[in-house]
Scaffold this active site. Sequence first.
Site, PDB file in Angstrom:
ATOM      1  N   ARG A 187       0.989  -1.054  -0.070  1.00  0.00           N
ATOM      2  CA  ARG A 187      -0.048  -0.069   0.043  1.00  0.00           C
ATOM      3  C   ARG A 187       0.963   1.336  -0.018  1.00  0.00           C
ATOM      4  O   ARG A 187       1.024   2.041   0.908  1.00  0.00           O
ATOM      5  CB  ARG A 187      -1.025  -0.004   1.060  1.00  0.00           C
ATOM      6  CG  ARG A 187      -2.442  -0.242   1.127  1.00  0.00           C
ATOM      7  CD  ARG A 187      -2.699  -1.728   0.223  1.00  0.00           C
ATOM      8  NE  ARG A 187      -3.978  -1.815  -0.154  1.00  0.00           N
ATOM      9  CZ  ARG A 187      -5.171  -2.025   0.466  1.00  0.00           C
ATOM     10  NH1 ARG A 187      -5.154  -1.991   1.672  1.00  0.00           N
ATOM     11  NH2 ARG A 187      -6.303  -2.256  -0.162  1.00  0.00           N
TER      12      ARG A 187
ATOM     13  N   ASP B 225      -3.345  -1.784  -7.242  1.00  0.00           N
ATOM     14  CA  ASP B 225      -3.922  -2.193  -6.055  1.00  0.00           C
ATOM     15  C   ASP B 225      -5.184  -2.828  -6.213  1.00  0.00           C
ATOM     16  O   ASP B 225      -6.372  -2.194  -6.343  1.00  0.00           O
ATOM     17  CB  ASP B 225      -3.796  -1.189  -5.082  1.00  0.00           C
ATOM     18  CG  ASP B 225      -4.381  -1.581  -3.780  1.00  0.00           C
ATOM     19  OD1 ASP B 225      -5.033  -2.788  -3.372  1.00  0.00           O
ATOM     20  OD2 ASP B 225      -4.108  -0.808  -2.736  1.00  0.00           O
TER      21      ASP B 225
HETATM   22  P1  NAD Z   1      -9.089  -3.631   5.025  1.00  0.00           P
HETATM   23  O1  NAD Z   1     -10.051  -4.112   3.994  1.00  0.00           O
HETATM   24  O2  NAD Z   1      -7.860  -4.424   5.549  1.00  0.00           O
HETATM   25  O3  NAD Z   1      -9.950  -3.342   6.212  1.00  0.00           O
HETATM   26  C1  NAD Z   1     -11.059  -2.688   6.542  1.00  0.00           C
HETATM   27  C2  NAD Z   1     -11.213  -1.892   7.619  1.00  0.00           C
HETATM   28  O4  NAD Z   1     -11.542  -2.456   8.756  1.00  0.00           O
HETATM   29  C3  NAD Z   1     -10.085  -0.965   7.963  1.00  0.00           C
HETATM   30  O5  NAD Z   1     -10.458   0.297   7.875  1.00  0.00           O
HETATM   31  C4  NAD Z   1      -9.809  -1.494   9.175  1.00  0.00           C
HETATM   32  O6  NAD Z   1      -8.887  -0.602  10.078  1.00  0.00           O
HETATM   33  C5  NAD Z   1     -11.153  -1.964   9.990  1.00  0.00           C
HETATM   34  N1  NAD Z   1     -11.179  -2.746  11.137  1.00  0.00           N
HETATM   35  C6  NAD Z   1     -10.101  -3.750  11.358  1.00  0.00           C
HETATM   36  N2  NAD Z   1     -10.389  -4.487  12.279  1.00  0.00           N
HETATM   37  C7  NAD Z   1     -11.432  -3.804  12.979  1.00  0.00           C
HETATM   38  C8  NAD Z   1     -12.345  -3.733  13.889  1.00  0.00           C
HETATM   39  N3  NAD Z   1     -11.849  -4.843  15.037  1.00  0.00           N
HETATM   40  N4  NAD Z   1     -13.425  -2.964  14.310  1.00  0.00           N
HETATM   41  C9  NAD Z   1     -13.748  -2.017  13.364  1.00  0.00           C
HETATM   42  N5  NAD Z   1     -12.908  -1.918  12.240  1.00  0.00           N
HETATM   43  C10 NAD Z   1     -12.194  -2.749  12.047  1.00  0.00           C
HETATM   44  O7  NAD Z   1      -8.811  -2.236   5.018  1.00  0.00           O
HETATM   45  P2  NAD Z   1      -8.512  -1.304   3.330  1.00  0.00           P
HETATM   46  O8  NAD Z   1      -9.703  -0.905   2.864  1.00  0.00           O
HETATM   47  O9  NAD Z   1      -7.635  -2.548   2.493  1.00  0.00           O
HETATM   48  O10 NAD Z   1      -7.656  -0.181   3.844  1.00  0.00           O
HETATM   49  C11 NAD Z   1      -6.755  -0.053   4.719  1.00  0.00           C
HETATM   50  C12 NAD Z   1      -6.176   1.086   4.840  1.00  0.00           C
HETATM   51  O11 NAD Z   1      -5.210   1.280   3.760  1.00  0.00           O
HETATM   52  C13 NAD Z   1      -6.894   2.550   4.738  1.00  0.00           C
HETATM   53  O12 NAD Z   1      -6.541   3.628   5.343  1.00  0.00           O
HETATM   54  C14 NAD Z   1      -6.871   2.781   3.346  1.00  0.00           C
HETATM   55  O13 NAD Z   1      -7.096   4.153   2.774  1.00  0.00           O
HETATM   56  C15 NAD Z   1      -5.241   2.650   3.092  1.00  0.00           C
HETATM   57  N6  NAD Z   1      -4.950   2.312   1.456  1.00  0.00           N
HETATM   58  C16 NAD Z   1      -3.968   2.677   1.223  1.00  0.00           C
HETATM   59  C17 NAD Z   1      -3.481   2.793  -0.054  1.00  0.00           C
HETATM   60  C18 NAD Z   1      -2.359   3.177  -0.599  1.00  0.00           C
HETATM   61  O14 NAD Z   1      -1.771   4.118  -0.125  1.00  0.00           O
HETATM   62  N7  NAD Z   1      -1.790   2.445  -1.786  1.00  0.00           N
HETATM   63  C19 NAD Z   1      -4.073   1.927  -0.949  1.00  0.00           C
HETATM   64  C20 NAD Z   1      -5.451   1.043  -0.561  1.00  0.00           C
HETATM   65  C21 NAD Z   1      -5.964   1.534   1.083  1.00  0.00           C
END
Ligand code: NAD
Length: 379
Positions: free
Chosen positions: A127, A135
């Site tokens: 990420r 991604d």
């Molecule tokens: P994910 O699919 O791994 O998880 C989904 C969400 O569930 C996350 O926000 C996580 O914090 C939350 N979560 C985990 N355990 C939990 C709990 N017990 N209770 C409530 N919520 C809980 O996450 P994702 O959609 O892949 O994204 C994660 C992060 O990565 C985000 O901040 C996103 O903006 C970031 N991201 C960055 C890039 C990049 O810079 N290239 C790309 C994609 C995502």
Amino acid sequence: MTEARGRRIAVLRERASGETRVAATPETVKKLVALGAAVAIESGAGVSASIADDDYRAAGAEIGALDQVVRGADIVFGVQGPEPALLTGAAPGAWVVATLDPFGQRERVNAYAAAGLEALAMEFMPRITRAQSMDVLSSQSNLSGYKAVLVAANLYGRAFPMMMTAAGTVSAAKVFVMGVGVAGLQAIATARRLGAQVSATDVRAATREQILSLGAKPIFVETIAGIEGEGAGGYASEMSEEYQRAQAELVSSHIAKQDIVVTTALIPGRAAPRLITDAQVATMKPGSVIFDLAAPQGGNVEGSVADQVVERHGVKIVGYTNTPALLPADASALYARNLFNFVSAFWDKEAGGPVLDDEIGDAVRLTRGGQVVNARLAD
Ligand code: NAD
């Protein structure tokens, strides 16, 4: 002259049940051909995504049966990981570029190694800013968050927006989104567009501002600190027991008033955290709907069943494990662009194909030279 690696890209028809997506579109075929690749597509690969063989042909692809397409391929594109037996005849050391479910399909990863293939798991893409366009988790989660809300709205026996009519007022649906990553953000935005009253929660403190900026209400554990800043790679980790207890209490008091709940919480490499118990489901009003987007990783909701809509205490619980496949055309278009961006970012003119750097290569490469080489799969 030896043929340089990466000249020949094979795109297979997906064989997993319920999979409707395809790993290349006419648009990406055209771009791959412009890079210098020859693209071979298995006949019928695009049908479930509304792409005909002729559309691929017009874009410059060769269409053929499986063995024709795989023969001599330097790179094989898939949405889900193809069975290694399908890849007989590919060039030695050929890349397998797909979402490979490395933790769930460990035996298959071993088989790629044994077959001398270089398996590259697209869901292991780091990420980091420069990999954002590659991604696949983000591109597919975004569509899942959208579709989860539409499916829930469809199963819900009431309307989402408030309506004031001559026959009386219809009140707005209350939607609660648990887990505000990529899917959760899109779920909030979609539910808002449909006119629902939306609230959301996450363990990462940074999401509070994002929830507010989408016009939803943040519901957070206030007594115990969650995760500050962006964790390693921007992911959540498992929370302490104390936090989990506080979160359960918070959810219990909030969830009984909700009509629709969309759960999206994931912890990479682990089973999804349990966020809703059966007892909590029982407090919800009959007719409410829960969409458990974490179903492929075991689910956030007690009682959710993979690929089914079940009813518990009068509440419908949706456990679809492949939500992007419900939007085959868009999901394929974005996924195919992710793969094109990946291959083209590393395209080396002299080598005549892609050459990975260490940061991304080491992150996504599962197998090479007959071995399983990924640090995350070290036993
Ligand atoms: P994910 O699919 O791994 O998880 C989904 C969400 O569930 C996350 O926000 C996580 O914090 C939350 N979560 C985990 N355990 C939990 C709990 N017990 N209770 C409530 N919520 C809980 O996450 P994702 O959609 O892949 O994204 C994660 C992060 O990565 C985000 O901040 C996103 O903006 C970031 N991201 C960055 C890039 C990049 O810079 N290239 C790309 C994609 C995502």
